[in-house]
Motif scaffolding. Structure first.
Motif, PDB file in Angstrom:
ATOM      1  N   LYS A  47     -90.040  27.139 -30.329  1.00 19.83           N
ATOM      2  CA  LYS A  47     -88.997  26.519 -29.505  1.00 19.83           C
ATOM      3  C   LYS A  47     -89.596  25.536 -28.513  1.00 19.83           C
ATOM      4  N   SER A  78     -88.855  21.583 -28.594  1.00 17.81           N
ATOM      5  CA  SER A  78     -88.258  21.000 -27.389  1.00 17.81           C
ATOM      6  C   SER A  78     -89.124  19.874 -26.835  1.00 17.81           C
ATOM      7  N   SER A 101     -85.326  24.612 -31.796  1.00 18.83           N
ATOM      8  CA  SER A 101     -85.358  24.814 -30.342  1.00 18.83           C
ATOM      9  C   SER A 101     -84.242  25.732 -29.854  1.00 18.83           C
TER      10      SER A 101
END
Length: 127
Positions: free
Chosen positions: A5, A9, A126
């Motif tokens: 994630k 991101s 994400s």
């Protein structure tokens, strides 16, 4: 936040922050390469159209992954820039070709499709 994630991101944030600048830089490189005199240009004519498609797909991709505005405006801007390059080529001893303009537009569409898929993948990762 898991490592996957966090990475996805961060990649989205990089596209958001630098995507348009990278697209502009790539378009400047395409412009310079396209306005070189014909004898200086690399590559035989047989691979000309795929090179146009790839160059314009790669150029539009960074700004299209996380667009700062409507993607259609971005696409129209890049296609218009490519058209302007074609119009300038006769001034440097090269020929203007409608088929090159068409290949540029196809490249923009390919780049938008790839950007959409990259964006979806990064957004899923994400979540």
């Amino acid at each position: 936040m898991t490592p996957v994630k966090r990475v996805s991101s961060n990649i989205l944030a990089l596209f958001d922050r630098f995507g348009l600048v990278l697209t502009l830089a790539l378009m400047v490189l395409i412009t310079a390469a396209s306005l070189l005199p014909k004898e200086s240009a690399a590559g035989p004519g047989a691979v000309d159209k795929p090179m146009h498609v790839i160059a314009y797909a790669v150029a539009v991709l960074p700004a299209a992954v996380v667009p700062s505005g409507p993607v259609l405006w971005l696409a129209a801007w890049v296609v218009a820039w490519g058209g302007a390059i074609e119009l300038l080529q006769p001034l440097v001893g090269r020929s203007m070709k409608l088929s090159d303009m068409a290949a540029n537009a196809v490249g923009v569409l390919v780049g938008l499709l790839v950007a959409f898929l990259v964006q979806r993948l990064l957004n899923r990762m994400s979540e």
